[in-house]
Design a protein around this motif. Sequence first.
Motif, PDB file in Angstrom:
ATOM      1  N   ASN A   1       0.793  -1.210   0.000  1.00  0.00           N
ATOM      2  CA  ASN A   1       0.000   0.000   0.000  1.00  0.00           C
ATOM      3  C   ASN A   1       0.836   1.277   0.000  1.00  0.00           C
ATOM      4  OD1 ASN A   1      -2.364  -1.483   0.008  1.00  0.00           O
ATOM      5  ND2 ASN A   1      -2.525  -1.514   2.243  1.00  0.00           N
TER       6      ASN A   1
ATOM      7  N   VAL B   1       2.589   4.391  -1.381  1.00  0.00           N
ATOM      8  CA  VAL B   1       2.177   5.163  -2.545  1.00  0.00           C
ATOM      9  C   VAL B   1       3.317   6.063  -2.994  1.00  0.00           C
ATOM     10  CG1 VAL B   1       0.546   6.881  -3.412  1.00  0.00           C
ATOM     11  CG2 VAL B   1      -0.236   5.129  -1.814  1.00  0.00           C
ATOM     12  N   THR B   2       3.601   6.016  -4.290  1.00  0.00           N
ATOM     13  CA  THR B   2       4.566   6.934  -4.892  1.00  0.00           C
ATOM     14  C   THR B   2       3.820   8.181  -5.342  1.00  0.00           C
ATOM     15  OG1 THR B   2       5.957   5.110  -5.676  1.00  0.00           O
ATOM     16  CG2 THR B   2       6.240   7.250  -6.745  1.00  0.00           C
ATOM     17  N   VAL B   3       4.204   9.337  -4.823  1.00  0.00           N
ATOM     18  CA  VAL B   3       3.537  10.595  -5.164  1.00  0.00           C
ATOM     19  C   VAL B   3       4.337  11.306  -6.244  1.00  0.00           C
ATOM     20  CG1 VAL B   3       2.720  12.818  -4.321  1.00  0.00           C
ATOM     21  CG2 VAL B   3       2.551  10.786  -2.855  1.00  0.00           C
TER      22      VAL B   3
ATOM     23  N   THR C   1       1.817   1.648  -6.806  1.00  0.00           N
ATOM     24  CA  THR C   1       0.659   2.504  -6.605  1.00  0.00           C
ATOM     25  C   THR C   1       1.121   3.955  -6.666  1.00  0.00           C
ATOM     26  OG1 THR C   1      -0.427   0.862  -5.208  1.00  0.00           O
ATOM     27  CG2 THR C   1      -1.211   3.128  -5.034  1.00  0.00           C
ATOM     28  N   VAL C   2       0.492   4.737  -7.525  1.00  0.00           N
ATOM     29  CA  VAL C   2       0.931   6.113  -7.779  1.00  0.00           C
ATOM     30  C   VAL C   2      -0.213   7.080  -7.508  1.00  0.00           C
ATOM     31  CG1 VAL C   2       1.647   7.753  -9.574  1.00  0.00           C
ATOM     32  CG2 VAL C   2       2.702   5.496  -9.456  1.00  0.00           C
ATOM     33  N   ARG C   3       0.104   8.125  -6.813  1.00  0.00           N
ATOM     34  CA  ARG C   3      -0.808   9.272  -6.696  1.00  0.00           C
ATOM     35  C   ARG C   3      -0.214  10.401  -7.515  1.00  0.00           C
ATOM     36  NH1 ARG C   3      -1.497  13.742  -2.819  1.00  0.00           N
ATOM     37  NH2 ARG C   3      -3.655  14.487  -3.007  1.00  0.00           N
TER      38      ARG C   3
ATOM     39  N   TRP D   1      -5.865   6.479 -17.666  1.00  0.00           N
ATOM     40  CA  TRP D   1      -6.313   7.306 -16.560  1.00  0.00           C
ATOM     41  C   TRP D   1      -6.363   8.754 -17.032  1.00  0.00           C
ATOM     42  CZ3 TRP D   1      -1.974   4.094 -16.054  1.00  0.00           C
ATOM     43  CH2 TRP D   1      -2.234   2.856 -15.436  1.00  0.00           C
TER      44      TRP D   1
ATOM     45  N   SER E   1      -6.075  15.374  -8.474  1.00  0.00           N
ATOM     46  CA  SER E   1      -5.189  14.215  -8.417  1.00  0.00           C
ATOM     47  C   SER E   1      -5.959  12.938  -8.718  1.00  0.00           C
ATOM     48  CB  SER E   1      -4.530  14.106  -7.040  1.00  0.00           C
ATOM     49  OG  SER E   1      -5.498  13.827  -6.043  1.00  0.00           O
TER      50      SER E   1
ATOM     51  N   THR F   1      -5.282   8.433  -8.197  1.00  0.00           N
ATOM     52  CA  THR F   1      -4.436   7.351  -7.682  1.00  0.00           C
ATOM     53  C   THR F   1      -4.709   6.101  -8.504  1.00  0.00           C
ATOM     54  OG1 THR F   1      -4.475   8.285  -5.446  1.00  0.00           O
ATOM     55  CG2 THR F   1      -3.835   5.978  -5.653  1.00  0.00           C
TER      56      THR F   1
ATOM     57  N   THR G   1      -2.894   2.085 -10.075  1.00  0.00           N
ATOM     58  CA  THR G   1      -1.867   1.055 -10.027  1.00  0.00           C
ATOM     59  C   THR G   1      -1.186   0.974 -11.385  1.00  0.00           C
ATOM     60  OG1 THR G   1      -3.102  -0.213  -8.385  1.00  0.00           O
ATOM     61  CG2 THR G   1      -1.383  -1.379  -9.608  1.00  0.00           C
TER      62      THR G   1
END
Length: 368
Positions: free
Chosen positions: A25, A27-29, A52-54, A103, A115, A117, A119
């Motif tokens: 879980n 998250v790469t921002v 997982t990217v935000r 996306w 923003s 989020t 995968t």
Amino acid sequence: MTFNWRVILLLLLVWAPILTNGQANSVTVISLNAVAGLRYNQVRFKVRPGATVRLVLTNADEMSHNLIITQPGAREEVVREALALGEKGPALNYIPASSKILWAIPVVDPGSSKSITFTVPKAEGVYPYVCTFPGHGFVMFGAMYVTEGGMPPIKNDLHIPPVRQATETAGKGNAHSGHSNHPYNPIPPYLYRILMPDAGPAAIAVSLPHNVSYCWDAGVCRLRYAWYGDFLDPVDYWDKKGELYAKVLGTVFYRDKTEFPIRIGDTDSIPQVDFKGYRLIKSYPEFHYRLNGLDVYELILPKADGSGLERTFRIPNATSTIVFIVDPKDGVHYATSAGRFVDNKLVLSPAEAEKFTITMTRVEGARL
């Protein structure tokens, strides 16, 4: 010392899922800014497969922008589909219904952030991101590298605009070196939403066949000027801080010098304007706007010999006289398919105003 293996085993069973979920879980921002000059501040970034990217998009520009991530190699296809939305574009945030879109962040107004989020795909590759706001998509894009390895040297990266290859490598001020004025091979007609000299921030620059171009101002719903020769040099506009405008490369042959050209009934009253968008007719934009609530449609084509413009208007619901005002010093000769010219005013009945064409032929040697 004795170990209670049952207790240790129980602790492992309890904590293992928590530790595993904590890793999964994470998250790469990634923070991107839309900045002046039809650019994202980061022209590329790298993430690991399955991460997982935000992704945060902040609009630091004066124009609106969105961001779409597509399948590898699908950027230009998606941009064309977005342009084809025409008048439906604003309601859809210029995001077409395409299976090639992975996306999307909808339109972000100046000074705002949005923003998403997601995968990241497990398949390594280069996934383009692009702004599909009209006129932006062929120049405002970047690359999301999904890889466990590295990225190529930026000067050799074919997945970013060529002008960014030059400026990111050599620094600003060398954007002209070894590059054309456009980061793709444009075929007229095509348009840019870009800041133009002598126009408001909602300017639309259109390149037509026969080396004719024009600047239409959506903020005030009027044709500002037209020129012949080369189109624009947007390189400085994109890449030098403080230079806010694209450069007209050709020779301006027409400039609207009236307070406002179209009047409804009372020729002394400038109407209230409301821009409603445009649709593409064989790639030519037909502008839709309202004057005092009255719908007006304007399609601008080049003359076949390149000596001027043909402006076709449709005002289908007029109930009073329509007057089109011209200035004898604006650089062109006028002809009309309907109505009559009286003292530099084209007067049309409601029936004539339903559809009429004004032909504008440049005056050689006119000084504008």
